[in-house]
Write an enzyme that holds these catalytic residues in place. Structure first.
Site, short mmCIF file in Angstrom:
data_model
loop_
_atom_site.label_atom_id
_atom_site.label_comp_id
_atom_site.label_asym_id
_atom_site.label_seq_id
_atom_site.Cartn_x
_atom_site.Cartn_y
_atom_site.Cartn_z
N THR B 301 0.84 -1.20 0.00
CA THR B 301 0.00 0.00 0.00
C THR B 301 0.88 1.25 0.00
O THR B 301 0.60 2.22 -0.71
CB THR B 301 -0.94 0.01 1.24
OG1 THR B 301 -1.63 -1.24 1.28
CG2 THR B 301 -1.94 1.14 1.17
N TRP B 304 2.39 1.67 -3.40
CA TRP B 304 1.38 2.12 -4.37
C TRP B 304 1.33 3.66 -4.36
O TRP B 304 1.15 4.29 -5.40
CB TRP B 304 0.00 1.56 -3.99
CG TRP B 304 -1.09 1.96 -4.95
CD1 TRP B 304 -1.48 1.31 -6.07
CD2 TRP B 304 -1.93 3.13 -4.86
NE1 TRP B 304 -2.49 2.00 -6.69
CE2 TRP B 304 -2.79 3.12 -5.96
CE3 TRP B 304 -2.02 4.19 -3.95
CZ2 TRP B 304 -3.75 4.11 -6.19
CZ3 TRP B 304 -2.97 5.18 -4.18
CH2 TRP B 304 -3.82 5.14 -5.28
N HIS B 305 1.50 4.24 -3.17
CA HIS B 305 1.42 5.69 -3.07
C HIS B 305 2.64 6.40 -3.62
O HIS B 305 2.56 7.53 -4.09
CB HIS B 305 1.21 6.11 -1.60
CG HIS B 305 -0.19 5.91 -1.12
ND1 HIS B 305 -0.62 4.72 -0.58
CD2 HIS B 305 -1.28 6.72 -1.13
CE1 HIS B 305 -1.91 4.83 -0.26
NE2 HIS B 305 -2.33 6.02 -0.59
N GLY B 306 3.81 5.76 -3.55
CA GLY B 306 5.00 6.45 -4.05
C GLY B 306 6.22 5.56 -4.00
O GLY B 306 6.21 4.50 -3.36
N PHE B 453 -0.37 10.27 -6.93
CA PHE B 453 -0.15 8.85 -6.62
C PHE B 453 -0.58 7.97 -7.79
O PHE B 453 -0.52 6.81 -7.74
CB PHE B 453 -0.90 8.45 -5.35
CG PHE B 453 -0.54 9.33 -4.17
CD1 PHE B 453 0.78 9.69 -3.95
CD2 PHE B 453 -1.50 9.82 -3.32
CE1 PHE B 453 1.12 10.50 -2.88
CE2 PHE B 453 -1.18 10.63 -2.24
CZ PHE B 453 0.13 10.97 -2.03
#
Lengths: 163, 453
Positions: B301, B304-306, B453
């Protein structure tokens, strides 16, 4: 039916790979030369009084970007508002920063053309003829005489040869 | 094009509504798909080309998986999607680590969101949870509908595929959709963007108060920005006849981190639960494996954001908090009064978001340290006091709007106004819209945070 689907799959995959390869393969010249070397060679023949080097504050005011966004950034222009001439050089490995520079240069060009429109036709024409050249890790924005010559000097400077 | 651009609000959206209104039912999805591709292509034709290619790829792979649910086929289909995502998200940052010039691969808006929607379709078809898409138009709309292509919510194929075949537009849906859109627009423009100004004004402030206000400004900005966007997305979808589940359910009213993540970006957490956590065994495994499952999901997770270390650490941090609550803190927290349990949640998430907005891990740690008076340059300076006074009511509004109080007040007003409610509501909406447009035409409008993102 199954073979047909597999064929379509392969065609899409080839198109996708081609698209990505086009994006990944280096576009333009990659140069590790220093800012001094590139600036000196790119500006050969330009009058130092019309294009004096200015500090980062001017870079921020003119381009609307922070100089430290780039590995190196340099701006040359006078305080004379009736002089449209300016030359901006940046070096960075960050493609997003290069894209930002290109966008900022386009905005600057459009704004300056609007400023001169109507009362300073020569300057307006000069701004409109201005050039933005983005290479793999360098970019140049130039407004002034002989833009094509300056661009070819810039490219030659990046390659480390003569224009 | 973004939902808060004047061109979208006053040209694209009304024209889309008219085209959609006067298109025959069987052409409706085609019209919506063309509009969606125009919307997406506005940001660059190469982005549109990528969207079309990936939509086609996933559509064909889903057809193949329906005929032959083979692990290898699934692996190739998912592998290509993940490879594209990884190249766009991580190649340039990885090259930068080695001081190599970056490529032209700039992350297109929404790639992470629409690829996850496509992956949901592949998994659901493979597991026979839902049939393969019946037409390319419907699947194209599923992946790229302009209401959700930029920033989600991430779609779930099993839930959405029936609606794609039939999504009748009723007056009630359109009215509710317009209302949701307006509420989202208000939250984004009036709340999030103004918190963004406070955040910008306090960036780099190293006093205790300045740093704390900076953290809370981002805390609220991120929430109203993304939840506002999600409401707008659901509003547009509802107007087009699609019923999309809510993506935020008052997350800051939670008292546990686990509960918070059941209320924040629900479509993404549901995606990870359904397609990563449960296939890994969920909680039906031994304790060690379960801990690994939780940490694995949360690192993913985060990534996924960065691509930076900040996000991996943030993911691990969330996973660790959930484990901490499960094994030790839950029983302790239960003994505390409710407001104190709530303080726990707010503090943990304030620390978490600090890693989101800090440029690197070290600065993240320094900013967190300043919340606890470590490394501060004083209690407060003039800038901090100025922002506290100037943005006091904004922070109060932020707190109030993070709770269910506005809903309760609206219900009370509805009861009190009786048959005049429709006029009261219309007047309130008009007022909110005028105020929002006034802010939009000013210089305060900012881009959506989650678009990065």
């Amino acid at each position: 039916m199954k073979n047909k689907t597999t064929l379509v799959q392969i065609v899409i995959l080839v198109l996708l790979a081609g698209f990505l390869a086009f994006k990944i393969l280096p576009q333009g010249i990659y140069s590790s030369r220093t800012m001094d070397e590139v600036a000196q060679q790119a500006m050969e023949g330009l009058d130092g009084n019309v294009y004096p080097q200015r500090e980062n504050q001017t870079f921020r005011r003119v381009m609307g970007l922070e100089a430290d966004t780039f590995e190196e950034a340099r701006i040359y222009r006078t305080d004379d508002l009736m002089s449209a001439g300016e030359l901006v050089l940046v070096k960075t490995d960050n493609p997003e920063a290069l894209a930002q520079f290109e966008e900022a240069a386009k905005t600057r060009q459009a704004n300056q053309a609007a400023v001169y429109e109507g009362y300073a036709p020569e300057q307006e024409a000069q701004v409109k003829a201005g050039q933005i050249d983005t290479e793999a890790n360098w970019a140049l924005y130039y407004v002034g005489d002989n833009p094509d010559k300056i661009i070819s000097q810039f490219k030659a400077a990046l390659k480390g040869g003569k224009a | 094009m973004t939902f808060t651009s004047l061109f979208f609000l006053f040209a694209f959206l009304p024209v889309s509504a008219l085209i959609d209104r006067f298109t025959r039912k069987r052409w409706n999805n085609i019209a919506l798909l063309v509009l969606s591709w125009i919307f997406y292509g506005w940001g660059g034709l190469d982005n549109l080309l990528l969207l079309v290619l990936l939509t086609a790829w996933n559509y064909v792979c889903a057809q193949k998986l329906a005929d032959n649910p083979d692990k290898l086929e699934l692996g190739i289909a998912v592998g290509v999607d993940l490879l594209v995502l990884a190249l766009y998200k991580y190649l340039n940052p990885a090259l930068a680590l080695f001081h190599v010039a970056g490529t032209d691969l700039l992350l297109p808006t929404g790639l992470s969101f629409y690829l996850f929607s496509c992956l949901s379709a592949l998994f659901d078809v493979y597991r026979k949870k839902a049939p393969a898409p019946d037409s390319f138009v419907n699947f194209g709309l599923y992946a790229g509908f302009f209401g959700w292509v930029n920033m989600g919510p991430v779609q779930n194929w099993a839930n959405m595929q029936e609606q794609l075949k039939s999504h009748p537009q009723t007056k009630e849906k359109q009215a509710n959709g317009a209302m949701l859109f307006l509420r989202g627009l208000f939250a984004k423009v009036i709340l999030a963007d103004n918190f963004g100004l406070v955040f910008a004004a306090l960036s780099g402030n190293t006093t205790w108060l300045g740093n704390l206000l900076l953290g809370f400004a981002y805390f609220f900005q991120l929430y109203f920005d993304f939840s506002g966007y999600s409401k707008m997305a659901r509003g547009i979808a509802l107007w087009a006849g699609f019923e999309v589940p809510e993506n935020f359910n008052l997350p800051y009213t939670a008292t546990r981190v686990q509960e918070f993540w059941r209320r924040w970006h629900i479509s993404l957490t549901s995606w990870f639960r359904e397609y990563v956590y449960i296939p890994l065994g969920g909680n039906r495994v031994d304790t060690t494996r379960w801990i690994l499952n939780i940490l694995c999901v949360w690192i993913l997770t985060g990534l996924w954001h960065g691509s930076t270390l900040n996000f991996a650490v943030w993911g691990l941090y969330q996973g660790a908090l959930i484990l901490l609550e499960k094994f030790w803190l839950d029983s302790l927290l239960k003994k505390l009064p409710n407001p104190l349990q709530h303080v726990w949640l707010v503090l943990t998430q304030l620390v978490g978001w600090t890693f989101f907005f800090s440029p690197d891990l070290l600065m993240g740690v320094q900013n967190v340290g300043r919340y606890f008076a470590i490394g501060i340059t004083g209690f407060a300076d003039a800038a901090a006091w100025f922002q506290l006074k100037g943005a006091f009511f904004l922070f109060v509004a932020g707190i109030v709007c993070s709770t269910a109080l506005p809903e309760a007040l609206t219900a009370r007003l509805k009861r009190a106004s009786g048959r005049n409610w429709i006029w009261v509501q219309a007047a309130l909406c008009l007022f909110a819209f005028v105020i929002t447009v006034a802010f939009l035409t000013g210089a305060t409008n900012q881009t959506f945070l989650y678009a990065a993102f």
